[in-house]
Scaffold this motif. Structure first.
Motif, PDB file in Angstrom:
ATOM      1  N   LEU A 174      19.409 -58.955 -52.137  1.00 51.29           N
ATOM      2  CA  LEU A 174      19.608 -59.078 -53.153  1.00 51.29           C
ATOM      3  C   LEU A 174      18.810 -58.010 -53.149  1.00 51.29           C
ATOM      4  O   LEU A 174      17.896 -57.261 -52.392  1.00 51.29           O
ATOM      5  N   TYR A 175      19.448 -56.946 -54.307  1.00 53.76           N
ATOM      6  CA  TYR A 175      19.783 -55.514 -54.492  1.00 53.76           C
ATOM      7  C   TYR A 175      19.036 -55.728 -55.439  1.00 53.76           C
ATOM      8  O   TYR A 175      20.042 -55.790 -56.920  1.00 53.76           O
ATOM      9  N   THR A 205      16.387 -53.492 -59.699  1.00 58.96           N
ATOM     10  CA  THR A 205      15.169 -53.429 -60.010  1.00 58.96           C
ATOM     11  C   THR A 205      14.659 -53.608 -61.445  1.00 58.96           C
ATOM     12  O   THR A 205      13.506 -53.623 -61.433  1.00 58.96           O
ATOM     13  N   TYR A 206      15.376 -54.856 -61.497  1.00 59.45           N
ATOM     14  CA  TYR A 206      14.797 -55.742 -63.204  1.00 59.45           C
ATOM     15  C   TYR A 206      15.478 -56.921 -62.538  1.00 59.45           C
ATOM     16  O   TYR A 206      16.344 -57.399 -61.875  1.00 59.45           O
ATOM     17  N   TYR A 207      13.802 -57.476 -62.123  1.00 59.33           N
ATOM     18  CA  TYR A 207      13.930 -58.645 -61.972  1.00 59.33           C
ATOM     19  C   TYR A 207      12.828 -59.436 -62.438  1.00 59.33           C
ATOM     20  O   TYR A 207      12.034 -59.190 -62.575  1.00 59.33           O
ATOM     21  N   GLN A 208      13.057 -60.562 -62.070  1.00 60.71           N
ATOM     22  CA  GLN A 208      11.792 -62.516 -62.540  1.00 60.71           C
ATOM     23  C   GLN A 208      11.731 -63.213 -61.490  1.00 60.71           C
ATOM     24  O   GLN A 208      13.277 -62.664 -61.275  1.00 60.71           O
ATOM     25  N   VAL A 209      10.861 -63.897 -61.744  1.00 58.61           N
ATOM     26  CA  VAL A 209      10.993 -64.707 -61.041  1.00 58.61           C
ATOM     27  C   VAL A 209      10.637 -66.058 -61.828  1.00 58.61           C
ATOM     28  O   VAL A 209       9.441 -65.801 -62.493  1.00 58.61           O
ATOM     29  N   TYR A 259      18.191 -61.446 -61.627  1.00 57.55           N
ATOM     30  CA  TYR A 259      18.229 -59.966 -61.653  1.00 57.55           C
ATOM     31  C   TYR A 259      19.818 -59.303 -61.611  1.00 57.55           C
ATOM     32  O   TYR A 259      20.042 -60.451 -61.900  1.00 57.55           O
ATOM     33  N   LEU A 260      19.520 -57.955 -61.886  1.00 63.44           N
ATOM     34  CA  LEU A 260      20.100 -56.479 -62.381  1.00 63.44           C
ATOM     35  C   LEU A 260      20.826 -56.519 -60.980  1.00 63.44           C
ATOM     36  O   LEU A 260      20.226 -55.583 -60.406  1.00 63.44           O
ATOM     37  N   ASP A 261      21.881 -57.006 -60.263  1.00 64.30           N
ATOM     38  CA  ASP A 261      22.159 -56.578 -59.027  1.00 64.30           C
ATOM     39  C   ASP A 261      23.035 -55.586 -59.139  1.00 64.30           C
ATOM     40  O   ASP A 261      23.711 -55.204 -59.544  1.00 64.30           O
TER      41      ASP A 261
END
Length: 169
Positions: free
Chosen positions: A146-147, A149-153, A160-162
């Motif tokens: 996954l790539y 910088t904007y993500y949550q778990v 995430y924003l890819d």
């Protein structure tokens, strides 16, 4: 359960809340500079004024503020710890501290981090350059396919924003 909290800038900048029915809007906390990110617990507000700005902890009872770091790219606060990605000599590093003490220690990583999220005692960091997300569990680094910088778990799922599709967007 009854309110949605949000940050505002400009006149009356700071933290506001609106009732879910949209009837009541209240100013919860003034913060004249505005902020990029805020986290509140029972005693403190952790405020990042801007990307590469200062991370400040504000005691909610007294209003006393203390700068924890400057040149902050990202931070995360959980029940026990504060994690900070901040530049030192122009290079981003991960720093970690117990909330009760706030004495930060630099963490050794095999890559340069630029953002952080913590869930279920696992760290999720995006690495500088290609933004690949690296999960760290029990000290073991695992590069995920996954790539971004904007993500949550949420519930062990990464949203995430890819960045391979939306590079620099």
């Amino acid at each position: 359960d009854e309110f949605i909290y949000y940050g505002s800038v400009g006149e009356n900048s700071g933290l506001k809340r609106i009732s879910k029915d949209g009837v009541t809007v209240e100013q919860v906390m003034d913060y004249e500079n505005g902020f990029q990110q805020i986290f509140l617990d029972e005693k403190n507000a952790y405020i990042l004024e801007s990307i590469e700005g200062s991370l400040v902890v504000k005691e909610l009872q007294t209003g006393e503020e203390k700068e924890l770091f400057s040149s902050v790219l990202s931070y995360f606060v959980d029940e026990d710890k504060v994690y900070v990605i901040a530049r030192e000599n122009d290079t981003p590093y991960l720093f970690e501290a117990d909330k009760a003490i706030l004495q930060f220690a630099k963490q050794d990583l095999s890559f340069t981090p630029i953002s952080i999220y913590v869930a279920n005692e696992k760290l999720y960091l995006a690495q500088q350059g290609d933004y690949q997300i690296v999960r760290i569990s029990d000290g073991v680094e695992e590069k995920l396919p996954l790539y971004g910088t904007y993500y949550q778990v949420i519930d062990d799922k990464i949203i995430y924003l890819d960045s391979t599709t939306y590079f620099d967007s």
